[in-house]
Design a protein around this motif. Sequence first.
Motif, PDB file in Angstrom:
ATOM      1  N   MET A   1       0.839  -1.167   0.000  1.00 12.97           N
ATOM      2  CA  MET A   1       0.000   0.000   0.000  1.00 12.97           C
ATOM      3  C   MET A   1       0.892   1.240   0.000  1.00 12.97           C
ATOM      4  N   GLN A   2       0.485   2.247  -0.749  1.00 12.68           N
ATOM      5  CA  GLN A   2       1.258   3.487  -0.810  1.00 12.68           C
ATOM      6  C   GLN A   2       1.082   4.286   0.476  1.00 12.68           C
ATOM      7  N   SER A   3       2.165   4.884   0.921  1.00  7.03           N
ATOM      8  CA  SER A   3       2.146   5.780   2.068  1.00  7.03           C
ATOM      9  C   SER A   3       2.600   7.154   1.622  1.00  7.03           C
ATOM     10  N   TYR A   4       2.208   8.167   2.383  1.00  8.42           N
ATOM     11  CA  TYR A   4       2.515   9.553   2.035  1.00  8.42           C
ATOM     12  C   TYR A   4       3.204  10.241   3.205  1.00  8.42           C
ATOM     13  N   THR A   5       4.152  11.123   2.878  1.00  7.52           N
ATOM     14  CA  THR A   5       4.782  11.944   3.903  1.00  7.52           C
ATOM     15  C   THR A   5       3.789  13.028   4.336  1.00  7.52           C
ATOM     16  N   ILE A   6       4.095  13.695   5.426  1.00  7.25           N
ATOM     17  CA  ILE A   6       3.245  14.795   5.897  1.00  7.25           C
ATOM     18  C   ILE A   6       3.126  15.869   4.815  1.00  7.25           C
ATOM     19  N   ARG A  22      -0.061  19.291  12.732  1.00 13.80           N
ATOM     20  CA  ARG A  22      -0.918  19.490  13.912  1.00 13.80           C
ATOM     21  C   ARG A  22      -2.024  18.440  13.964  1.00 13.80           C
ATOM     22  N   TRP A  23      -2.619  18.140  12.810  1.00 12.86           N
ATOM     23  CA  TRP A  23      -3.665  17.116  12.766  1.00 12.86           C
ATOM     24  C   TRP A  23      -3.102  15.758  13.171  1.00 12.86           C
ATOM     25  N   ALA A  24      -1.895  15.446  12.690  1.00 14.98           N
ATOM     26  CA  ALA A  24      -1.265  14.170  13.058  1.00 14.98           C
ATOM     27  C   ALA A  24      -0.932  14.153  14.550  1.00 14.98           C
ATOM     28  N   ASP A  25      -0.382  15.254  15.071  1.00 22.26           N
ATOM     29  CA  ASP A  25      -0.043  15.335  16.502  1.00 22.26           C
ATOM     30  C   ASP A  25      -1.283  15.191  17.380  1.00 22.26           C
ATOM     31  N   ALA A  26      -2.408  15.700  16.902  1.00 23.17           N
ATOM     32  CA  ALA A  26      -3.654  15.636  17.665  1.00 23.17           C
ATOM     33  C   ALA A  26      -4.364  14.292  17.502  1.00 23.17           C
ATOM     34  N   GLY A  27      -3.822  13.426  16.653  1.00 20.24           N
ATOM     35  CA  GLY A  27      -4.426  12.119  16.445  1.00 20.24           C
ATOM     36  C   GLY A  27      -5.555  12.102  15.432  1.00 20.24           C
ATOM     37  N   ARG A  28      -5.754  13.201  14.717  1.00 19.99           N
ATOM     38  CA  ARG A  28      -6.811  13.239  13.695  1.00 19.99           C
ATOM     39  C   ARG A  28      -6.423  12.431  12.468  1.00 19.99           C
ATOM     40  N   ALA A  30      -3.943   9.237  11.346  1.00 20.36           N
ATOM     41  CA  ALA A  30      -3.083   8.157  11.838  1.00 20.36           C
ATOM     42  C   ALA A  30      -1.777   8.145  11.057  1.00 20.36           C
ATOM     43  N   THR A  31      -0.659   8.079  11.769  1.00 14.25           N
ATOM     44  CA  THR A  31       0.655   8.037  11.128  1.00 14.25           C
ATOM     45  C   THR A  31       1.471   6.887  11.708  1.00 14.25           C
ATOM     46  N   HIS A  32       2.511   6.541  10.990  1.00 12.29           N
ATOM     47  CA  HIS A  32       3.496   5.578  11.479  1.00 12.29           C
ATOM     48  C   HIS A  32       4.860   6.040  10.997  1.00 12.29           C
ATOM     49  N   GLY A  37      12.656   7.014  10.120  1.00 11.75           N
ATOM     50  CA  GLY A  37      12.076   7.852  11.155  1.00 11.75           C
ATOM     51  C   GLY A  37      11.089   8.883  10.641  1.00 11.75           C
ATOM     52  N   ARG A  38      10.821   8.888   9.330  1.00 14.49           N
ATOM     53  CA  ARG A  38       9.852   9.846   8.781  1.00 14.49           C
ATOM     54  C   ARG A  38       8.435   9.402   9.125  1.00 14.49           C
ATOM     55  N   ARG A  39       7.593  10.377   9.407  1.00 10.74           N
ATOM     56  CA  ARG A  39       6.192  10.082   9.675  1.00 10.74           C
ATOM     57  C   ARG A  39       5.458   9.901   8.357  1.00 10.74           C
ATOM     58  N   LEU A  40       4.718   8.805   8.238  1.00 12.20           N
ATOM     59  CA  LEU A  40       3.978   8.500   7.021  1.00 12.20           C
ATOM     60  C   LEU A  40       2.514   8.237   7.336  1.00 12.20           C
TER      61      LEU A  40
END
Length: 131
Positions: A1-6, A22-28, A30-32, A37-40
């Motif tokens: 599955m394709q993933s995207y950077t912030i 901010r949306w990712a930090d607030a949990g709106r 979902a990231t991994h 170490g990049r958030r995707l």
Amino acid sequence: MQSYTIGQAARLLGVSPDTARRWADAGRMATHRDEAGRRLIDGRDLAAFSVELARTGASDEDASYTSVRNAFPGIVTAIKLGDVAAQVEIQAGPHRLVSLLTREAVEELGLEVGMEATARVKSTNVHIDRV
């Protein structure tokens, strides 16, 4: 599955990378983290979030989804509806701006005489944003 950077997600959602973060930090959103170490964001999660965002609106930021820079905030002074087209007049300070757009766009924006709106001008086009 394709993933995207912030940054990629922000571009696809039409917001700034800071807003997406901010949306990712607030949990709106979902990231991994990948091995670097990049958030995707998984593509399916991003697709679902984009549909939800369009349905509920981006209330975190007074975002405009257009690149038009010359903004004239004002008040709607007249609306003339035809079967397909519409004419909207906005008084922005000393400036009277008139835009021709579809009737569907006027109805979707919920434009009414007396409400605030922003006319955005680029070249010979006027775009109307609801405030």
